[in-house]
Design a protein around this motif. Structure first.
Motif, PDB file in Angstrom:
ATOM      1  N   ILE A  35      17.181 -10.807  16.540  1.00  0.00           N
ATOM      2  CA  ILE A  35      17.339  -9.554  15.811  1.00  0.00           C
ATOM      3  C   ILE A  35      17.709  -8.504  16.837  1.00  0.00           C
ATOM      4  CG2 ILE A  35      16.195  -7.819  14.429  1.00  0.00           C
ATOM      5  CD1 ILE A  35      14.373 -10.025  13.426  1.00  0.00           C
ATOM      6  N   PHE A  37      17.794  -5.455  17.921  1.00  0.00           N
ATOM      7  CA  PHE A  37      17.148  -4.208  17.521  1.00  0.00           C
ATOM      8  C   PHE A  37      17.947  -2.991  17.962  1.00  0.00           C
ATOM      9  CE2 PHE A  37      13.592  -1.469  16.745  1.00  0.00           C
ATOM     10  CZ  PHE A  37      12.958  -2.124  15.724  1.00  0.00           C
ATOM     11  N   ILE A 107      13.822  -4.029  21.627  1.00  0.00           N
ATOM     12  CA  ILE A 107      13.148  -2.797  21.231  1.00  0.00           C
ATOM     13  C   ILE A 107      13.196  -1.790  22.379  1.00  0.00           C
ATOM     14  CG2 ILE A 107      10.902  -1.817  20.626  1.00  0.00           C
ATOM     15  CD1 ILE A 107      10.350  -4.587  19.318  1.00  0.00           C
ATOM     16  N   ILE A 111      14.872   2.002  22.380  1.00  0.00           N
ATOM     17  CA  ILE A 111      14.200   3.247  22.773  1.00  0.00           C
ATOM     18  C   ILE A 111      14.953   3.892  23.930  1.00  0.00           C
ATOM     19  CG2 ILE A 111      12.055   4.202  23.679  1.00  0.00           C
ATOM     20  CD1 ILE A 111      10.626   1.876  22.370  1.00  0.00           C
ATOM     21  N   PHE A 228      18.137   4.673  14.193  1.00  0.00           N
ATOM     22  CA  PHE A 228      16.910   3.952  13.869  1.00  0.00           C
ATOM     23  C   PHE A 228      16.854   3.598  12.383  1.00  0.00           C
ATOM     24  CE2 PHE A 228      12.387   4.109  12.633  1.00  0.00           C
ATOM     25  CZ  PHE A 228      11.963   2.996  13.326  1.00  0.00           C
ATOM     26  N   ILE A 232      17.481  -0.024  10.548  1.00  0.00           N
ATOM     27  CA  ILE A 232      16.479  -0.725   9.746  1.00  0.00           C
ATOM     28  C   ILE A 232      17.028  -1.043   8.363  1.00  0.00           C
ATOM     29  CG2 ILE A 232      14.250  -0.483   8.633  1.00  0.00           C
ATOM     30  CD1 ILE A 232      13.891  -0.863  11.446  1.00  0.00           C
ATOM     31  N   PHE A 235      19.511  -3.736   8.530  1.00  0.00           N
ATOM     32  CA  PHE A 235      18.815  -4.998   8.749  1.00  0.00           C
ATOM     33  C   PHE A 235      18.229  -5.508   7.437  1.00  0.00           C
ATOM     34  CE2 PHE A 235      14.939  -7.343   9.584  1.00  0.00           C
ATOM     35  CZ  PHE A 235      15.473  -8.378  10.315  1.00  0.00           C
ATOM     36  N   ILE A 243      20.049 -13.608   6.268  1.00  0.00           N
ATOM     37  CA  ILE A 243      20.546 -13.267   7.595  1.00  0.00           C
ATOM     38  C   ILE A 243      21.291 -14.457   8.188  1.00  0.00           C
ATOM     39  CG2 ILE A 243      18.478 -13.849   8.925  1.00  0.00           C
ATOM     40  CD1 ILE A 243      19.128 -10.991  10.269  1.00  0.00           C
ATOM     41  N   ASP A 273      13.470   6.568   1.594  1.00  0.00           N
ATOM     42  CA  ASP A 273      13.384   5.545   2.623  1.00  0.00           C
ATOM     43  C   ASP A 273      12.323   4.506   2.317  1.00  0.00           C
ATOM     44  OD1 ASP A 273      15.295   6.999   3.889  1.00  0.00           O
ATOM     45  OD2 ASP A 273      13.856   8.146   5.075  1.00  0.00           O
ATOM     46  N   VAL A 274      11.340   4.911   1.504  1.00  0.00           N
ATOM     47  CA  VAL A 274      10.285   3.955   1.179  1.00  0.00           C
ATOM     48  C   VAL A 274      10.851   2.800   0.360  1.00  0.00           C
ATOM     49  CG1 VAL A 274       8.070   3.658   0.038  1.00  0.00           C
ATOM     50  CG2 VAL A 274       8.523   5.743   1.291  1.00  0.00           C
ATOM     51  N   PHE A 277      12.261   0.180   2.674  1.00  0.00           N
ATOM     52  CA  PHE A 277      11.237  -0.557   3.412  1.00  0.00           C
ATOM     53  C   PHE A 277      10.460  -1.492   2.490  1.00  0.00           C
ATOM     54  CE2 PHE A 277      11.444   3.148   6.405  1.00  0.00           C
ATOM     55  CZ  PHE A 277      12.026   2.420   7.418  1.00  0.00           C
ATOM     56  N   THR A 278      10.163  -0.990   1.282  1.00  0.00           N
ATOM     57  CA  THR A 278       9.419  -1.824   0.341  1.00  0.00           C
ATOM     58  C   THR A 278      10.250  -3.040  -0.034  1.00  0.00           C
ATOM     59  OG1 THR A 278       8.645   0.268  -0.528  1.00  0.00           O
ATOM     60  CG2 THR A 278       7.999  -1.697  -1.716  1.00  0.00           C
ATOM     61  N   LEU A 280      12.468  -4.431   1.747  1.00  0.00           N
ATOM     62  CA  LEU A 280      12.462  -5.326   2.918  1.00  0.00           C
ATOM     63  C   LEU A 280      11.204  -6.185   2.945  1.00  0.00           C
ATOM     64  CD1 LEU A 280      13.522  -6.184   5.730  1.00  0.00           C
ATOM     65  CD2 LEU A 280      12.299  -4.264   6.666  1.00  0.00           C
ATOM     66  N   VAL A 281      10.057  -5.509   2.756  1.00  0.00           N
ATOM     67  CA  VAL A 281       8.789  -6.247   2.805  1.00  0.00           C
ATOM     68  C   VAL A 281       8.752  -7.285   1.690  1.00  0.00           C
ATOM     69  CG1 VAL A 281       6.303  -6.023   2.584  1.00  0.00           C
ATOM     70  CG2 VAL A 281       7.570  -4.349   3.902  1.00  0.00           C
ATOM     71  N   LEU A 284      11.098 -10.316   2.317  1.00  0.00           N
ATOM     72  CA  LEU A 284      10.620 -11.202   3.374  1.00  0.00           C
ATOM     73  C   LEU A 284       9.423 -12.006   2.904  1.00  0.00           C
ATOM     74  CD1 LEU A 284      11.078  -9.185   6.626  1.00  0.00           C
ATOM     75  CD2 LEU A 284      12.288 -11.175   5.842  1.00  0.00           C
TER      76      LEU A 284
ATOM     77  N   LEU B 191       5.392 -15.563   7.835  1.00  0.00           N
ATOM     78  CA  LEU B 191       6.733 -15.378   8.380  1.00  0.00           C
ATOM     79  C   LEU B 191       6.796 -15.738   9.847  1.00  0.00           C
ATOM     80  CD1 LEU B 191       7.515 -11.982   6.760  1.00  0.00           C
ATOM     81  CD2 LEU B 191       8.303 -14.208   6.065  1.00  0.00           C
ATOM     82  N   TYR B 195      10.579 -11.946  12.116  1.00  0.00           N
ATOM     83  CA  TYR B 195      10.492 -11.332  10.800  1.00  0.00           C
ATOM     84  C   TYR B 195       9.203 -10.538  10.674  1.00  0.00           C
ATOM     85  CZ  TYR B 195      14.437 -13.784   8.704  1.00  0.00           C
ATOM     86  OH  TYR B 195      15.671 -14.222   8.382  1.00  0.00           O
ATOM     87  N   VAL B 199       8.680  -6.681   9.479  1.00  0.00           N
ATOM     88  CA  VAL B 199       7.876  -6.297   8.316  1.00  0.00           C
ATOM     89  C   VAL B 199       6.780  -5.324   8.722  1.00  0.00           C
ATOM     90  CG1 VAL B 199       6.261  -7.111   6.592  1.00  0.00           C
ATOM     91  CG2 VAL B 199       8.336  -8.338   6.970  1.00  0.00           C
ATOM     92  N   GLY B 202       8.306  -2.038   9.128  1.00  0.00           N
ATOM     93  CA  GLY B 202       8.554  -1.424   7.829  1.00  0.00           C
ATOM     94  C   GLY B 202       7.269  -0.880   7.225  1.00  0.00           C
ATOM     95  N   ILE B 206       6.334   2.840   6.085  1.00  0.00           N
ATOM     96  CA  ILE B 206       5.938   3.148   4.702  1.00  0.00           C
ATOM     97  C   ILE B 206       4.697   4.025   4.709  1.00  0.00           C
ATOM     98  CG2 ILE B 206       5.007   2.176   2.568  1.00  0.00           C
ATOM     99  CD1 ILE B 206       6.817  -0.201   2.945  1.00  0.00           C
ATOM    100  N   LEU B 209       5.613   7.514   5.748  1.00  0.00           N
ATOM    101  CA  LEU B 209       6.404   8.235   4.745  1.00  0.00           C
ATOM    102  C   LEU B 209       5.544   8.616   3.548  1.00  0.00           C
ATOM    103  CD1 LEU B 209       9.673   6.156   4.970  1.00  0.00           C
ATOM    104  CD2 LEU B 209       9.417   8.569   5.495  1.00  0.00           C
ATOM    105  N   LEU B 327       7.343   5.511  17.470  1.00  0.00           N
ATOM    106  CA  LEU B 327       7.289   5.632  18.923  1.00  0.00           C
ATOM    107  C   LEU B 327       5.884   5.371  19.444  1.00  0.00           C
ATOM    108  CD1 LEU B 327       9.623   8.596  19.760  1.00  0.00           C
ATOM    109  CD2 LEU B 327       9.937   6.174  20.138  1.00  0.00           C
ATOM    110  N   MET B 369       9.841   8.590  27.477  1.00  0.00           N
ATOM    111  CA  MET B 369      10.268   7.565  26.542  1.00  0.00           C
ATOM    112  C   MET B 369      11.390   6.717  27.124  1.00  0.00           C
ATOM    113  SD  MET B 369       8.132   7.760  24.256  1.00  0.00           S
ATOM    114  CE  MET B 369       8.734   6.363  23.344  1.00  0.00           C
ATOM    115  N   GLY B 373      11.219   2.610  27.437  1.00  0.00           N
ATOM    116  CA  GLY B 373      12.250   1.659  27.023  1.00  0.00           C
ATOM    117  C   GLY B 373      12.644   0.773  28.176  1.00  0.00           C
ATOM    118  N   LEU B 376      10.024  -1.844  29.054  1.00  0.00           N
ATOM    119  CA  LEU B 376       9.996  -3.014  28.170  1.00  0.00           C
ATOM    120  C   LEU B 376      11.069  -4.011  28.572  1.00  0.00           C
ATOM    121  CD1 LEU B 376       9.358  -1.551  24.612  1.00  0.00           C
ATOM    122  CD2 LEU B 376       7.832  -2.869  26.004  1.00  0.00           C
TER     123      LEU B 376
END
Lengths: 300, 418
Positions: A35, A37, A107, A111, A228, A232, A235, A243, A273-274, A277-278, A280-281, A284, B191, B195, B199, B202, B206, B209, B327, B369, B373, B376
């Motif tokens: 993936i 990122f 990742i 960043i 970012f 996402i 993805f 995929i 945006d939720v 993401f939802t 996506l979850v 998967l 998973l 993956y 998740v 995400g 969520i 948000l 972050l 930051m 990065g 990592l």
């Protein structure tokens, strides 16, 4: 009805932008199972390069058409150079490392690139010049479908066609498909796998750069963080379609774009945006192989 | 030292990077004023920097190669700190010194320093919590901050609406976060690794948000303020004392965490985690319940994050969703990766380095930051085991003399950690 059509087109526009980015994810995943990122950041860098070049050219008074072409080319050239370099630095040394290592490295790269742009440019939103003019023939329907929407759709379709031709018929495309099926076997029949992987990153990054250019001129502003969220979501689209599968990525992107458009239009825009993401979850959890993906059986 | 070919390659690489950074680092445009700044000096720095770094990397590789060819295959090198920790007397001494420093520290510095230290200790705890998930069980969790947020908001909301105190909410916050961990983990843990990472990412977003948008519930982006500080037997402490108290509390928590994680590592569960990380299929074949074991790691990590969340809300007396971005998760992950996945000392040092260094080098805090990065990426490439690698237990088989060899039936391998 007008509202419905408006939402439909805005969904298709979103979807095609997601598709341009999602293809990069799916192609890279298909070939090296990673993936990527940092792909969203490549898209952001494409948009930034286009922004810088376009603004400089417009200050020097170039005509609009020249600006569009030069800025587009610059975005593609630099984004693909970044994609190529990121692969060489962060992924290539880790090709035989445990699965999580390249992901963590990706990742980190993401960043790093975000903050690199933040520090060398600015954290503010920058106004992106309108590169796509209002076409005269779109006048009667302009309140429903904007000219930029049309331009995005047309560009995406053309790019997709070129990509399909590339993958189906060119020697490189054949090599890519062979590599994604079995890397060792591809090496045995004389394919330079490293070069194919680099080429995949370059193609994927170019697509992302085109997406970046289009969306930036559509929305009219950019900042260092756009990669970012877009990454996402793209993805998510790639996973939704399955995929590794190229038609899947396009299909998934269109579904995601339409879902978002209708959900924000008819339900609420707070949770825009939720939704992604939802989705996506949920995918998967219930169908990790996606709509068009092959369920891979793990063999011991 | 360097062949001509290498120098040529170094120059080409630096030229490539100059080209790469051309538009973004050199040109800065002001679209409104319509002015362009050309910062060519940046290109020069870039060229020199890349050239030097390239040669340094080559040098490192040369030395590594020559050392390998000299020494051949040698066992894992044991660091100074590990050797220190293995000797019980030295270990006791080390603990005493560290303990003394920790206790005396606040009396020699300003409240500000104490505050900074408390934050660093919070990250130590967060790092140790994530270490269970990432380091021991090998599950990459990119949404760790979500559980931290759950803990913080549990305390903030319960305190706001019901006036519950710190000590009452501490277990509730932890358990609540663990519950979230189970709810998320239950469907998601089937998973595959990458993956799972996405998740959890995400999920983290969520949570953030929802906290941002659900105004009636969480007061939205403006957050909740005036949360009570940790209670001290019902006595209202003045601010300075309260900060001191929070600091000592945090020290206590960190000690408890270290103790628990240390014991967990060697427990049946901890071994199951490590086995699962190394090879899932073999592990299942040995009769370990994959789901239960993973879920235990996930919820335990979440529990810790929840506890620290409560602590965070009590320390800052203010929470808002902006404290719980991706972050933050990335910082915690950097701590674990830098220190060494699975290594307790590593995580402690990782947290102290990553949180304190930018604090004391103010000039560098802008590049924080960026450095995270880079850390990592570099750690993965050059030292995947981290600064302080977790030393695995080795079991040596001590060969005895051949005369004794066949006589003794119960000649078990002597087990000793090395």
């Amino acid at each position: 009805m007008d509202y419905f059509i408006e939402l439909l087109f805005s969904g298709l526009t979103r979807g095609s932008i997601y598709a341009l980015i999602a293809l990069g994810y799916t192609m890279v995943y298909g070939i090296i199972g990673l993936i990527n990122f940092a792909h969203g950041e490549i898209y952001m860098i494409g948009a930034f390069t286009a922004f810088i070049v376009a603004t400089v050219l417009s200050i020097y008074g170039f005509p609009l058409l020249a600006i569009v072409i030069i800025a587009g080319l610059a975005a593609v050239v630099w984004a693909s150079s970044y994609g190529y370099t990121v692969e060489k630095i962060a992924y290539k040394p880790l090709r035989h490392a445990p699965r999580l290592s390249p992901l963590i490295s990706a990742i980190g790269m993401s960043i790093f690139l975000q903050n690199y742009v933040l520090l060398s440019q600015t954290s503010d939103f920058l106004p992106f010049p309108a590169l796509i003019p209002d076409f005269a023939f779109m006048e009667p329907v302009a309140h429903i479908v904007g000219s930029t929407d049309l331009a995005i759709l047309v560009t995406t379709v053309v790019v997709m066609l070129i990509l399909t031709l590339l993958i189906k018929f060119s020697k490189l495309g054949k090599a890519m498909r062979a590599t994604s099926q079995d890397r060792t076997m591809a090496t045995l029949v004389g394919i330079n796998v490293n070069r194919v992987i680099s080429a995949t990153f370059i193609v994927g990054s170019s697509l992302a750069a085109i997406g970046g250019l289009l969306i930036a001129s559509h929305i009219g502003q950019i900042n260092f963080y756009i990669g970012f969220l877009a990454g996402i979501k793209a993805f998510t689209a790639a996973v939704l379609g399955g995929i590794g599968s190229i038609p899947g990525a396009v299909l998934g992107s269109l579904i995601l774009g339409l879902t978002e458009s209708f959900a924000t239009g008819y339900v609420t825009s707070d949770y825009e945006d939720v939704f992604a993401f939802t989705l996506l979850v949920l995918i998967l959890i219930f169908k990790p192989s996606g709509l068009l993906g092959k369920a891979a059986n793990q063999k011991v | 030292m360097f062949s001509r070919k290498e120098l040529k390659k170094a120059i080409l690489t630096s030229l490539w990077f100059v080209f790469l950074t051309m538009p973004i680092m050199v040109i800065k445009v002001d679209a409104i004023e319509r002015t362009i700044y050309w910062r060519w000096l940046n290109s020069l720095y870039m060229a020199v920097g890349v050239f030097t770094v390239y040669l340094l990397i080559r040098l490192y590789q040369h030395r590594k190669n020559s050392r390998q060819s000299q020494a051949g295959e040698s066992g894992p090198s044991v660091g100074f700190l590990h050797r220190l920790l293995q000797n019980p007397r030295q270990r006791l001494l080390l603990f005493a010194v560290v303990g003394a420093v920790v206790v005396i520290f606040p009396h020699f510095t300003s409240t500000y320093q104490v505050n900074v230290m408390t934050t660093a200790l919070m990250y130590v705890m967060l790092g140790l919590g994530l270490n269970i998930v990432v380091g021991l069980a090998g599950l990459l969790d990119l949404g760790f901050v979500a559980f931290y947020a759950v803990g913080a908001y549990t305390y903030a909301l319960l305190n706001l609406h019901y006036g519950l105190g710190f000590w009452a909410v501490l277990p509730i916050g932890g358990l609540f976060a663990a519950l979230f961990g189970i709810i998320l983990g239950f469907p998601v843990l089937r998973l595959r690794g990458d993956y799972l990472a996405i998740v959890t990412l995400g999920f983290g977003e969520i949570i953030r948000l929802v906290l941002e948008n659900w105004g009636e519930f969480s007061k939205g982006p403006s957050g909740i303020s005036n949360i009570s500080r940790p209670g001290f037997f019902g006595i209202e402490l003045p601010l300075e004392q309260a900060i001191l108290y929070t600091y000592y509390l945090m020290v206590l928590f960190v000690i408890i965490t270290i103790f628990v994680v240390n014991r967990l590592q060697d427990s049946r569960l901890g071994r199951a985690w490590i086995a699962l990380r190394e090879d899932e299929i073999a592990c299942q074949a040995m009769g370990i319940d994959k789901h239960k074991t993973k879920l235990a790691a996930f919820s335990l990590g979440a529990f810790w994050a929840g506890i620290v969340g409560v602590m965070f809300a009590a320390k800052t007396t203010f929470v808002n969703p902006a404290s719980f971005t991706f972050l933050e998760s990335a910082i915690i992950l950097s701590i674990v990766v830098l220190g060494g996945m699975g290594s307790i000392i590593g995580v402690i040092f990782g947290a102290l380095i990553l949180i304190l260094l930018p604090e004391y080098l103010r000039a560098l805090s802008e590049y924080r930051m960026l450095a995270f990065g880079a850390i990592l990426v570099c750690m993965m490439i050059f030292r995947p085991q981290g600064l302080f690698a977790n030393i695995r237990r080795h079991y040596h088989y001590h060969k005895k003399d051949s005369s004794e060899h066949d006589s003794s039936g119960q000649d078990f391998p002597k087990s000793q950690p090395s």
